[in-house]
Design an enzyme around this catalytic site. Sequence first.
Site, PDB file in Angstrom:
ATOM      1  N   GLY A  11       0.836  -1.206   0.000  1.00 36.07           N
ATOM      2  CA  GLY A  11       0.000   0.000   0.000  1.00 36.07           C
ATOM      3  C   GLY A  11       0.870   1.254   0.000  1.00 36.07           C
ATOM      4  O   GLY A  11       1.879   1.305   0.699  1.00 36.07           O
ATOM      5  N   ARG A  72       0.978  -5.076  -4.939  1.00 34.69           N
ATOM      6  CA  ARG A  72       1.187  -6.256  -4.093  1.00 34.69           C
ATOM      7  C   ARG A  72       1.347  -7.412  -5.063  1.00 34.69           C
ATOM      8  O   ARG A  72       0.429  -7.712  -5.812  1.00 34.69           O
ATOM      9  CB  ARG A  72       0.000  -6.463  -3.154  1.00 34.69           C
ATOM     10  CG  ARG A  72      -0.164  -5.311  -2.163  1.00 34.69           C
ATOM     11  CD  ARG A  72      -1.185  -5.626  -1.083  1.00 34.69           C
ATOM     12  NE  ARG A  72      -1.212  -4.563  -0.080  1.00 34.69           N
ATOM     13  CZ  ARG A  72      -2.146  -3.612  -0.001  1.00 34.69           C
ATOM     14  NH1 ARG A  72      -3.149  -3.613  -0.852  1.00 34.69           N
ATOM     15  NH2 ARG A  72      -2.093  -2.693   0.923  1.00 34.69           N
ATOM     16  N   CYS A  73       2.534  -8.029  -5.088  1.00 32.53           N
ATOM     17  CA  CYS A  73       2.867  -8.973  -6.159  1.00 32.53           C
ATOM     18  C   CYS A  73       2.819 -10.431  -5.699  1.00 32.53           C
ATOM     19  O   CYS A  73       3.643 -10.870  -4.901  1.00 32.53           O
ATOM     20  CB  CYS A  73       4.270  -8.629  -6.687  1.00 32.53           C
ATOM     21  SG  CYS A  73       4.852  -9.720  -7.974  1.00 32.53           S
ATOM     22  N   ASP A 103       4.988  -4.654   6.045  1.00 29.40           N
ATOM     23  CA  ASP A 103       5.448  -5.990   6.441  1.00 29.40           C
ATOM     24  C   ASP A 103       5.405  -7.024   5.313  1.00 29.40           C
ATOM     25  O   ASP A 103       6.310  -7.843   5.180  1.00 29.40           O
ATOM     26  CB  ASP A 103       4.744  -6.489   7.708  1.00 29.40           C
ATOM     27  CG  ASP A 103       3.242  -6.587   7.540  1.00 29.40           C
ATOM     28  OD1 ASP A 103       2.721  -6.092   6.511  1.00 29.40           O
ATOM     29  OD2 ASP A 103       2.594  -7.158   8.425  1.00 29.40           O
ATOM     30  N   THR A 126       4.278   2.864   5.638  1.00 33.43           N
ATOM     31  CA  THR A 126       2.874   2.433   5.745  1.00 33.43           C
ATOM     32  C   THR A 126       2.141   3.354   6.714  1.00 33.43           C
ATOM     33  O   THR A 126       2.719   3.776   7.725  1.00 33.43           O
ATOM     34  CB  THR A 126       2.736   0.972   6.237  1.00 33.43           C
ATOM     35  OG1 THR A 126       1.383   0.761   6.674  1.00 33.43           O
ATOM     36  CG2 THR A 126       3.649   0.634   7.404  1.00 33.43           C
ATOM     37  N   ILE A 127       0.887   3.650   6.414  1.00 33.96           N
ATOM     38  CA  ILE A 127       0.113   4.507   7.326  1.00 33.96           C
ATOM     39  C   ILE A 127      -0.265   3.754   8.598  1.00 33.96           C
ATOM     40  O   ILE A 127      -0.706   4.360   9.557  1.00 33.96           O
ATOM     41  CB  ILE A 127      -1.163   5.063   6.655  1.00 33.96           C
ATOM     42  CG1 ILE A 127      -2.135   3.936   6.286  1.00 33.96           C
ATOM     43  CG2 ILE A 127      -0.820   5.924   5.455  1.00 33.96           C
ATOM     44  CD1 ILE A 127      -3.551   4.421   6.012  1.00 33.96           C
ATOM     45  N   ASP A 128      -0.089   2.426   8.606  1.00 34.62           N
ATOM     46  CA  ASP A 128      -0.550   1.622   9.743  1.00 34.62           C
ATOM     47  C   ASP A 128       0.360   1.706  10.973  1.00 34.62           C
ATOM     48  O   ASP A 128      -0.061   1.381  12.074  1.00 34.62           O
ATOM     49  CB  ASP A 128      -0.686   0.142   9.341  1.00 34.62           C
ATOM     50  CG  ASP A 128      -1.635  -0.064   8.173  1.00 34.62           C
ATOM     51  OD1 ASP A 128      -2.521   0.788   7.979  1.00 34.62           O
ATOM     52  OD2 ASP A 128      -1.483  -1.074   7.448  1.00 34.62           O
ATOM     53  N   ASP A 130       2.591  -0.264  11.886  1.00 33.86           N
ATOM     54  CA  ASP A 130       2.603  -1.568  12.568  1.00 33.86           C
ATOM     55  C   ASP A 130       3.922  -2.319  12.413  1.00 33.86           C
ATOM     56  O   ASP A 130       3.939  -3.545  12.409  1.00 33.86           O
ATOM     57  CB  ASP A 130       1.442  -2.432  12.048  1.00 33.86           C
ATOM     58  CG  ASP A 130       1.487  -2.627  10.541  1.00 33.86           C
ATOM     59  OD1 ASP A 130       2.285  -1.942   9.877  1.00 33.86           O
ATOM     60  OD2 ASP A 130       0.724  -3.463  10.032  1.00 33.86           O
ATOM     61  N   ARG A 172      -5.375  -1.697   9.223  1.00 37.28           N
ATOM     62  CA  ARG A 172      -5.310  -3.153   9.074  1.00 37.28           C
ATOM     63  C   ARG A 172      -5.560  -3.820  10.425  1.00 37.28           C
ATOM     64  O   ARG A 172      -6.611  -3.569  10.999  1.00 37.28           O
ATOM     65  CB  ARG A 172      -3.965  -3.575   8.491  1.00 37.28           C
ATOM     66  CG  ARG A 172      -4.020  -4.907   7.750  1.00 37.28           C
ATOM     67  CD  ARG A 172      -2.669  -5.237   7.167  1.00 37.28           C
ATOM     68  NE  ARG A 172      -2.368  -4.440   6.000  1.00 37.28           N
ATOM     69  CZ  ARG A 172      -2.779  -4.727   4.762  1.00 37.28           C
ATOM     70  NH1 ARG A 172      -3.500  -5.801   4.558  1.00 37.28           N
ATOM     71  NH2 ARG A 172      -2.458  -3.966   3.751  1.00 37.28           N
ATOM     72  N   ALA A 187     -12.162  12.323  20.470  1.00 39.55           N
ATOM     73  CA  ALA A 187     -13.225  11.305  20.351  1.00 39.55           C
ATOM     74  C   ALA A 187     -13.737  10.871  21.725  1.00 39.55           C
ATOM     75  O   ALA A 187     -12.990  10.861  22.702  1.00 39.55           O
ATOM     76  CB  ALA A 187     -12.692  10.102  19.587  1.00 39.55           C
ATOM     77  N   GLU A 188     -15.019  10.532  21.760  1.00 40.95           N
ATOM     78  CA  GLU A 188     -15.626  10.083  23.012  1.00 40.95           C
ATOM     79  C   GLU A 188     -15.326   8.619  23.301  1.00 40.95           C
ATOM     80  O   GLU A 188     -15.317   8.189  24.442  1.00 40.95           O
ATOM     81  CB  GLU A 188     -17.145  10.310  22.976  1.00 40.95           C
ATOM     82  CG  GLU A 188     -17.576  11.716  23.352  1.00 40.95           C
ATOM     83  CD  GLU A 188     -17.163  12.786  22.347  1.00 40.95           C
ATOM     84  OE1 GLU A 188     -16.971  12.451  21.170  1.00 40.95           O
ATOM     85  OE2 GLU A 188     -17.012  13.952  22.744  1.00 40.95           O
ATOM     86  N   GLN A 258      -7.285   8.430   3.449  1.00 41.24           N
ATOM     87  CA  GLN A 258      -6.264   8.400   4.501  1.00 41.24           C
ATOM     88  C   GLN A 258      -4.871   8.088   3.951  1.00 41.24           C
ATOM     89  O   GLN A 258      -3.874   8.265   4.627  1.00 41.24           O
ATOM     90  CB  GLN A 258      -6.630   7.338   5.554  1.00 41.24           C
ATOM     91  CG  GLN A 258      -7.905   7.651   6.293  1.00 41.24           C
ATOM     92  CD  GLN A 258      -8.445   6.437   7.047  1.00 41.24           C
ATOM     93  OE1 GLN A 258      -8.130   6.235   8.200  1.00 41.24           O
ATOM     94  NE2 GLN A 258      -9.254   5.624   6.395  1.00 41.24           N
TER      95      GLN A 258
END
Length: 326
Positions: A11, A72-73, A103, A126-128, A130, A172, A187-188, A258
Amino acid sequence: IKKLAVLTSGGDAPGMNVAIRAVVRTAIYHGIEVVGVMEGYAGMIRNDFRPMKSRDVSDIISKGGTILKTARCEEFRTKEGRAIAYENAKAQGIDALVVIGGDGSFQGAKLFSEEFDIPTVGIPGTIDNDLFGTDSTIGYDTALNTVVSAVDKIRDTATSHKRVFFVEVMGRDAGFLALRSGIGSGAEAILIPEVQTPYDKLKQFLNDKTKGHKSSSIVIVAEGAEGMKEGGVFKLAERVNEDYPELDIRVSVLGHMQRGGAPSAFDRVLASQLGEAAVVALMDDQQSVMVGIQNNKISHVPFNQAIKNKKNVNLDLLKLAEILSI
Ligand code: F6P
Protein backbone atom coordinates in the site's frame (compact mmCIF):
# COMPACT_ATOMS: atom_id res chain seq x y z
CA ILE A 1 28.16 -1.03 -4.21
CA LYS A 2 28.12 0.16 -7.80
CA LYS A 3 24.49 0.06 -8.78
CA LEU A 4 21.50 0.19 -6.47
CA ALA A 5 17.82 -0.41 -7.23
CA VAL A 6 14.96 1.19 -5.29
CA LEU A 7 11.30 0.19 -5.30
CA THR A 8 8.06 0.90 -3.46
CA SER A 9 5.80 -2.01 -2.60
CA GLY A 10 2.44 -2.75 -0.93
CA GLY A 11 0.00 0.00 0.00
CA ASP A 12 1.32 3.47 -0.81
CA ALA A 13 1.95 5.98 1.96
CA PRO A 14 2.54 9.74 1.91
CA GLY A 15 6.28 10.33 2.12
CA MET A 16 7.32 7.41 -0.07
CA ASN A 17 8.42 9.93 -2.71
CA VAL A 18 10.54 11.71 -0.12
CA ALA A 19 12.24 8.41 0.68
CA ILE A 20 12.85 7.70 -3.02
CA ARG A 21 14.39 11.17 -3.43
CA ALA A 22 16.65 10.62 -0.41
CA VAL A 23 17.80 7.19 -1.62
CA VAL A 24 18.52 8.44 -5.15
CA ARG A 25 20.40 11.53 -4.08
CA THR A 26 22.36 9.88 -1.26
CA ALA A 27 23.48 7.13 -3.64
CA ILE A 28 24.52 9.62 -6.34
CA TYR A 29 26.31 11.70 -3.71
CA HIS A 30 28.41 8.63 -2.89
CA GLY A 31 29.08 7.79 -6.53
CA ILE A 32 26.58 4.93 -6.75
CA GLU A 33 24.38 4.52 -9.83
CA VAL A 34 20.62 4.19 -9.14
CA VAL A 35 17.74 2.59 -10.97
CA GLY A 36 14.08 2.77 -10.01
CA VAL A 37 11.93 -0.35 -10.30
CA MET A 38 8.37 0.28 -11.46
CA GLU A 39 5.44 -1.22 -9.53
CA GLY A 40 7.46 -2.92 -6.83
CA TYR A 41 8.47 -6.55 -7.22
CA ALA A 42 6.22 -6.87 -10.26
CA GLY A 43 8.58 -4.51 -12.11
CA MET A 44 11.57 -6.66 -11.19
CA ILE A 45 9.85 -9.69 -12.65
CA ARG A 46 8.72 -7.75 -15.73
CA ASN A 47 12.16 -6.20 -16.18
CA ASP A 48 10.93 -2.64 -15.75
CA PHE A 49 13.99 -0.73 -14.50
CA ARG A 50 14.50 3.01 -15.08
CA PRO A 51 17.76 4.89 -14.55
CA MET A 52 17.34 7.61 -11.92
CA LYS A 53 19.32 10.83 -11.94
CA SER A 54 19.21 13.58 -9.38
CA ARG A 55 16.76 15.65 -11.46
CA ASP A 56 14.38 12.69 -11.80
CA VAL A 57 13.41 13.22 -8.17
CA SER A 58 13.07 17.01 -8.37
CA ASP A 59 9.88 18.46 -7.02
CA ILE A 60 8.46 15.26 -5.53
CA ILE A 61 9.09 16.08 -1.86
CA SER A 62 5.57 17.45 -1.47
CA LYS A 63 3.74 14.83 -3.51
CA GLY A 64 1.71 11.98 -2.05
CA GLY A 65 1.70 8.52 -3.62
CA THR A 66 4.82 7.09 -5.25
CA ILE A 67 6.32 8.07 -8.59
CA LEU A 68 7.62 4.49 -8.94
CA LYS A 69 4.04 3.12 -8.54
CA THR A 70 3.39 0.22 -6.25
CA ALA A 71 1.75 -3.20 -6.20
CA ARG A 72 1.19 -6.26 -4.09
CA CYS A 73 2.87 -8.97 -6.16
CA GLU A 74 1.68 -12.57 -5.84
CA GLU A 75 4.36 -13.96 -8.16
CA PHE A 76 7.15 -12.69 -5.92
CA ARG A 77 5.78 -14.91 -3.16
CA THR A 78 6.95 -17.91 -5.20
CA LYS A 79 10.55 -19.06 -5.46
CA GLU A 80 10.26 -19.06 -9.25
CA GLY A 81 9.05 -15.46 -9.29
CA ARG A 82 11.91 -14.32 -7.10
CA ALA A 83 14.41 -16.18 -9.31
CA ILE A 84 13.19 -14.30 -12.40
CA ALA A 85 13.45 -11.02 -10.48
CA TYR A 86 17.02 -11.91 -9.48
CA GLU A 87 18.09 -12.80 -13.02
CA ASN A 88 16.68 -9.52 -14.34
CA ALA A 89 18.35 -7.50 -11.60
CA LYS A 90 21.70 -9.26 -12.16
CA ALA A 91 21.49 -8.61 -15.90
CA GLN A 92 21.07 -4.90 -15.06
CA GLY A 93 24.24 -5.04 -12.93
CA ILE A 94 22.27 -4.30 -9.76
CA ASP A 95 24.19 -5.21 -6.62
CA ALA A 96 21.98 -3.78 -3.86
CA LEU A 97 18.26 -3.21 -3.29
CA VAL A 98 16.22 -0.78 -1.21
CA VAL A 99 12.59 -1.75 -0.57
CA ILE A 100 10.19 0.91 0.71
CA GLY A 101 7.03 -0.70 2.09
CA GLY A 102 5.30 -2.52 4.92
CA ASP A 103 5.45 -5.99 6.44
CA GLY A 104 4.30 -7.89 3.35
CA SER A 105 7.02 -6.18 1.33
CA PHE A 106 9.64 -7.05 3.93
CA GLN A 107 8.60 -10.70 3.91
CA GLY A 108 9.46 -10.76 0.21
CA ALA A 109 12.67 -8.81 0.81
CA LYS A 110 13.72 -11.22 3.53
CA LEU A 111 13.32 -14.30 1.33
CA PHE A 112 14.98 -12.59 -1.63
CA SER A 113 18.03 -11.57 0.36
CA GLU A 114 18.33 -15.05 1.92
CA GLU A 115 18.15 -16.77 -1.45
CA PHE A 116 20.32 -14.48 -3.57
CA ASP A 117 23.43 -12.36 -3.37
CA ILE A 118 21.79 -8.98 -3.64
CA PRO A 119 21.91 -7.30 -0.21
CA THR A 120 18.57 -5.75 0.64
CA VAL A 121 17.58 -3.03 3.10
CA GLY A 122 14.02 -1.95 3.95
CA ILE A 123 12.52 1.44 4.70
CA PRO A 124 9.23 1.34 6.66
CA GLY A 125 6.48 3.01 4.65
CA THR A 126 2.87 2.43 5.75
CA ILE A 127 0.11 4.51 7.33
CA ASP A 128 -0.55 1.62 9.74
CA ASN A 129 2.62 2.17 11.84
CA ASP A 130 2.60 -1.57 12.57
CA LEU A 131 6.31 -2.29 12.16
CA PHE A 132 8.44 -3.16 15.15
CA GLY A 133 11.77 -1.35 15.45
CA THR A 134 10.78 2.15 14.47
CA ASP A 135 8.81 4.65 16.52
CA SER A 136 7.01 5.80 13.42
CA THR A 137 6.61 4.55 9.87
CA ILE A 138 6.61 6.90 6.89
CA GLY A 139 3.07 8.06 6.16
CA TYR A 140 1.64 7.44 9.61
CA ASP A 141 1.91 11.04 10.78
CA THR A 142 0.37 12.39 7.58
CA ALA A 143 -2.52 9.91 7.81
CA LEU A 144 -3.06 10.90 11.46
CA ASN A 145 -3.36 14.53 10.46
CA THR A 146 -5.71 13.61 7.62
CA VAL A 147 -7.97 11.65 9.96
CA VAL A 148 -7.97 14.39 12.58
CA SER A 149 -8.92 17.08 10.09
CA ALA A 150 -11.64 14.85 8.60
CA VAL A 151 -13.06 14.15 12.06
CA ASP A 152 -12.96 17.90 12.87
CA LYS A 153 -15.29 18.40 9.91
CA ILE A 154 -17.52 15.54 10.98
CA ARG A 155 -17.66 17.05 14.46
CA ASP A 156 -19.05 20.32 13.07
CA THR A 157 -22.03 18.62 11.51
CA ALA A 158 -22.39 16.13 14.39
CA THR A 159 -22.69 18.99 16.88
CA SER A 160 -25.13 20.94 14.72
CA HIS A 161 -27.46 17.94 14.55
CA LYS A 162 -26.67 16.48 17.98
CA ARG A 163 -25.63 13.23 16.39
CA VAL A 164 -23.48 10.26 17.27
CA PHE A 165 -20.97 9.37 14.57
CA PHE A 166 -19.15 6.10 14.15
CA VAL A 167 -16.03 6.84 12.11
CA GLU A 168 -14.12 3.92 10.62
CA VAL A 169 -10.38 4.41 10.37
CA MET A 170 -7.78 2.27 8.55
CA GLY A 171 -4.88 0.45 10.17
CA ARG A 172 -5.31 -3.15 9.07
CA ASP A 173 -4.85 -5.27 12.25
CA ALA A 174 -3.39 -2.45 14.30
CA GLY A 175 -4.96 0.38 16.27
CA PHE A 176 -2.22 3.02 16.11
CA LEU A 177 -4.01 5.28 13.65
CA ALA A 178 -7.36 4.97 15.43
CA LEU A 179 -5.94 5.53 18.90
CA ARG A 180 -3.90 8.65 18.23
CA SER A 181 -6.40 10.19 15.84
CA GLY A 182 -9.04 9.57 18.51
CA ILE A 183 -7.05 11.54 21.06
CA GLY A 184 -6.23 14.22 18.50
CA SER A 185 -9.87 14.70 17.54
CA GLY A 186 -11.29 14.51 21.05
CA ALA A 187 -13.23 11.30 20.35
CA GLU A 188 -15.63 10.08 23.01
CA ALA A 189 -14.69 6.44 22.46
CA ILE A 190 -12.04 4.54 20.52
CA LEU A 191 -12.34 0.89 19.49
CA ILE A 192 -9.08 -0.83 18.57
CA PRO A 193 -8.09 -4.43 17.82
CA GLU A 194 -5.59 -4.57 20.70
CA VAL A 195 -8.36 -4.24 23.29
CA GLN A 196 -11.64 -6.05 23.41
CA THR A 197 -14.44 -3.59 23.91
CA PRO A 198 -17.44 -5.68 24.92
CA TYR A 199 -20.67 -4.36 23.49
CA ASP A 200 -21.94 -3.74 27.02
CA LYS A 201 -19.06 -1.41 27.69
CA LEU A 202 -19.81 0.57 24.56
CA LYS A 203 -23.46 0.75 25.58
CA GLN A 204 -22.59 1.86 29.06
CA PHE A 205 -20.31 4.49 27.64
CA LEU A 206 -22.94 5.79 25.23
CA ASN A 207 -25.39 5.89 28.07
CA ASP A 208 -23.06 8.04 30.18
CA LYS A 209 -22.46 10.46 27.34
CA THR A 210 -26.09 10.89 26.46
CA LYS A 211 -27.01 11.39 30.09
CA GLY A 212 -24.29 14.01 30.30
CA HIS A 213 -26.00 15.88 27.46
CA LYS A 214 -23.07 16.04 25.14
CA SER A 215 -24.17 17.65 21.94
CA SER A 216 -22.25 15.22 19.79
CA SER A 217 -20.27 12.02 20.14
CA ILE A 218 -17.57 10.60 17.95
CA VAL A 219 -16.69 6.93 18.20
CA ILE A 220 -13.50 6.10 16.30
CA VAL A 221 -13.55 2.48 15.15
CA ALA A 222 -10.38 0.85 13.83
CA GLU A 223 -11.11 -1.32 10.78
CA GLY A 224 -9.50 -4.26 12.60
CA ALA A 225 -11.43 -3.82 15.86
CA GLU A 226 -13.25 -6.75 17.37
CA GLY A 227 -16.42 -7.69 15.52
CA MET A 228 -15.58 -5.60 12.46
CA LYS A 229 -15.17 -8.67 10.29
CA GLU A 230 -18.79 -9.57 10.98
CA GLY A 231 -20.60 -6.72 9.28
CA GLY A 232 -18.29 -3.85 10.05
CA VAL A 233 -19.05 -0.45 11.42
CA PHE A 234 -22.52 -0.26 9.84
CA LYS A 235 -23.62 -3.36 11.68
CA LEU A 236 -22.25 -2.01 14.93
CA ALA A 237 -24.09 1.29 14.47
CA GLU A 238 -27.28 -0.58 13.63
CA ARG A 239 -27.07 -2.63 16.78
CA VAL A 240 -26.50 0.46 18.90
CA ASN A 241 -29.42 2.16 17.20
CA GLU A 242 -31.70 -0.75 18.08
CA ASP A 243 -30.80 -0.37 21.74
CA TYR A 244 -30.90 3.43 21.68
CA PRO A 245 -33.56 4.43 19.18
CA GLU A 246 -33.44 7.97 20.61
CA LEU A 247 -29.88 8.47 19.32
CA ASP A 248 -29.42 9.97 15.88
CA ILE A 249 -26.57 7.85 14.55
CA ARG A 250 -24.51 8.21 11.38
CA VAL A 251 -21.56 6.26 10.01
CA SER A 252 -18.58 7.60 8.12
CA VAL A 253 -15.94 5.35 6.57
CA LEU A 254 -12.90 7.49 5.78
CA GLY A 255 -11.36 4.96 3.39
CA HIS A 256 -8.48 5.59 1.01
CA MET A 257 -8.37 9.35 1.46
CA GLN A 258 -6.26 8.40 4.50
CA ARG A 259 -3.50 7.21 2.18
CA GLY A 260 -3.25 10.34 0.03
CA GLY A 261 -2.12 13.92 0.26
CA ALA A 262 1.08 15.87 0.74
CA PRO A 263 3.34 14.33 3.38
CA SER A 264 3.52 16.20 6.70
CA ALA A 265 6.75 17.95 7.70
CA PHE A 266 7.37 15.14 10.20
CA ASP A 267 7.07 12.46 7.52
CA ARG A 268 9.31 14.42 5.15
CA VAL A 269 12.08 14.63 7.71
CA LEU A 270 11.65 10.97 8.71
CA ALA A 271 11.67 9.77 5.10
CA SER A 272 14.74 11.89 4.29
CA GLN A 273 16.63 10.46 7.26
CA LEU A 274 15.61 6.87 6.55
CA GLY A 275 16.38 7.15 2.83
CA GLU A 276 19.92 8.25 3.60
CA ALA A 277 20.27 5.65 6.36
CA ALA A 278 19.27 2.83 4.00
CA VAL A 279 22.00 3.68 1.48
CA VAL A 280 24.60 4.13 4.21
CA ALA A 281 23.59 0.76 5.72
CA LEU A 282 24.18 -0.95 2.36
CA MET A 283 27.54 0.80 2.00
CA ASP A 284 28.41 -0.54 5.47
CA ASP A 285 27.64 -4.09 4.28
CA GLN A 286 24.42 -4.40 6.24
CA GLN A 287 21.68 -6.53 4.73
CA SER A 288 18.30 -8.05 5.54
CA VAL A 289 17.53 -5.19 7.88
CA MET A 290 14.95 -2.45 8.09
CA VAL A 291 16.20 1.00 9.00
CA GLY A 292 14.12 2.83 11.58
CA ILE A 293 14.31 5.61 14.12
CA GLN A 294 13.93 4.89 17.82
CA ASN A 295 14.31 7.67 20.37
CA ASN A 296 15.81 9.92 17.72
CA LYS A 297 18.49 7.39 16.76
CA ILE A 298 18.77 5.37 13.57
CA SER A 299 18.22 1.67 14.24
CA HIS A 300 18.87 -1.41 12.10
CA VAL A 301 16.30 -4.10 12.75
CA PRO A 302 16.52 -7.57 11.14
CA PHE A 303 13.56 -8.10 8.77
CA ASN A 304 12.48 -11.03 10.88
CA GLN A 305 12.03 -8.89 13.98
CA ALA A 306 10.44 -5.99 12.13
CA ILE A 307 7.78 -8.35 10.79
CA LYS A 308 7.28 -10.81 13.64
CA ASN A 309 7.77 -8.79 16.83
CA LYS A 310 4.71 -7.01 18.04
CA LYS A 311 4.82 -3.26 18.39
CA ASN A 312 2.63 -2.22 21.28
CA VAL A 313 0.11 0.58 21.19
CA ASN A 314 0.11 2.93 24.15
CA LEU A 315 -2.93 1.74 26.06
CA ASP A 316 -2.72 4.67 28.48
CA LEU A 317 -4.21 6.70 25.65
CA LEU A 318 -7.50 4.81 25.94
CA LYS A 319 -7.86 5.86 29.55
CA LEU A 320 -6.86 9.39 28.54
CA ALA A 321 -9.67 9.48 25.97
CA GLU A 322 -12.10 8.39 28.68
CA ILE A 323 -10.90 11.07 31.10
CA LEU A 324 -10.88 13.86 28.55
CA SER A 325 -14.29 13.17 27.05
CA ILE A 326 -16.41 13.58 30.18
O1 F6P B 1 -1.66 -1.10 4.82
C1 F6P B 1 -2.25 0.10 4.43
C2 F6P B 1 -3.73 -0.06 4.24
O2 F6P B 1 -4.26 1.21 3.87
C3 F6P B 1 -4.49 -0.61 5.45
O3 F6P B 1 -4.70 0.36 6.45
C4 F6P B 1 -5.75 -1.14 4.80
O4 F6P B 1 -6.29 -2.20 5.55
C5 F6P B 1 -5.26 -1.64 3.46
O5 F6P B 1 -4.02 -1.00 3.21
C6 F6P B 1 -6.18 -1.39 2.32
O6 F6P B 1 -5.66 -2.01 1.21
P1 F6P B 1 -6.10 -1.74 -0.29
O7 F6P B 1 -5.36 -0.53 -0.75
O8 F6P B 1 -5.68 -2.96 -1.00
O9 F6P B 1 -7.57 -1.51 -0.30
